[in-house]
Write an enzyme that holds these catalytic residues in place. Sequence first.
Site, PDB file in Angstrom:
ATOM      1  CB  CYS A  71      -0.919  -0.004   1.225  1.00  0.00           C
ATOM      2  SG  CYS A  71      -1.863   1.523   1.428  1.00  0.00           S
ATOM      3  CG  HIS A 162      -3.176  -1.401  -9.560  1.00  0.00           C
ATOM      4  ND1 HIS A 162      -3.964  -0.695  -8.693  1.00  0.00           N
ATOM      5  CD2 HIS A 162      -2.086  -1.787  -8.861  1.00  0.00           C
ATOM      6  CE1 HIS A 162      -3.374  -0.634  -7.511  1.00  0.00           C
ATOM      7  NE2 HIS A 162      -2.232  -1.297  -7.584  1.00  0.00           N
ATOM      8  CD  GLU A 212      -7.236   0.805  -2.228  1.00  0.00           C
ATOM      9  OE1 GLU A 212      -6.429  -0.081  -1.882  1.00  0.00           O
ATOM     10  OE2 GLU A 212      -7.264   1.941  -1.706  1.00  0.00           O
ATOM     11  CB  CYS A 221      -5.204   3.465  -4.268  1.00  0.00           C
ATOM     12  SG  CYS A 221      -4.350   1.898  -4.543  1.00  0.00           S
ATOM     13  N   GLY A 224      -2.080   2.387  -6.755  1.00  0.00           N
ATOM     14  CA  GLY A 224      -2.984   2.703  -7.865  1.00  0.00           C
ATOM     15  C   GLY A 224      -2.530   3.930  -8.629  1.00  0.00           C
TER      16      GLY A 224
END
Length: 283
Positions: A71, A162, A212, A221, A224
Amino acid sequence: MKFTKMQGIGNDYVYVNCFKEEVKDPAAVARFVSDRHFGIGSDGLILIRPSEKADCTMDMYNLDGSQGAMCGNGIRCVAKYAYDYGIVDKTDIAVETKAGIKYLHLTLKDGKVSEVRVNMGAPILEAEKIPIVSEKEQVIDESLEVEGKEYYITGVSMGNPHAVIFLDYSPKELELEKIGPSFENHKRFPDRINTEFVHVLNRNTVEMRVWERGSGETMACGTGACAVAVASILNDFTEDEVTVKLLGGDLKIFWDRKENLVYMTGPATTVFDGEIELPEAIA
């Protein structure tokens, strides 16, 4: 259990210092503390543990109890916690994650961390490794049907998968809570997927919203945003340095094509420290 609530541009987690605390059932604790009515309220739980290979380990869990590999916003807060709370006393640190060891540079203001630059490593573009089911080696601007509508996705993994979708309108117009689960659980994504919906503003700026896996829509994110920058460059929408505008704020992403490394820079904020009594079943 003592904890610290922290956030990186609105992507908020409950952090526990496992140099001092023991968490026996992290998945159950994540579900409990993430509840915004009966718990603390967060996008998940992040445990800061000792590491034999780095300065500390980041062990993260989504609000549904599933374990995440990485993360970006969370790791910036781990770095801030590690410095501000005395686990480290240097401004260049290494954090072990399930997506490998990440290297971070800390910027200080008044003796505390205000901004963190993260070396997020090399993007993974091979469809099989992301994973995305595809007949092609890489998924770039590839058609995907969801609920009877055709979308075009670019696949990138930054340690977690992703699917990036470019729109010719602002993602603020999307009914994300309706379509998000259909992307997350689509049969072409064997490990589920994080989905980013992106509108390119200019050659250096994009805006996005994210659904997510395991958490639903979040304010931001980090991985992301990195995936979005890489996808924007692969599709020749932007230059190699991109400001990514998320609901919670902006991240600066730079893909060093020569080194094939992605760098993310953004803030990290401590919200408050606290102590919570866990239910007996999970204590």
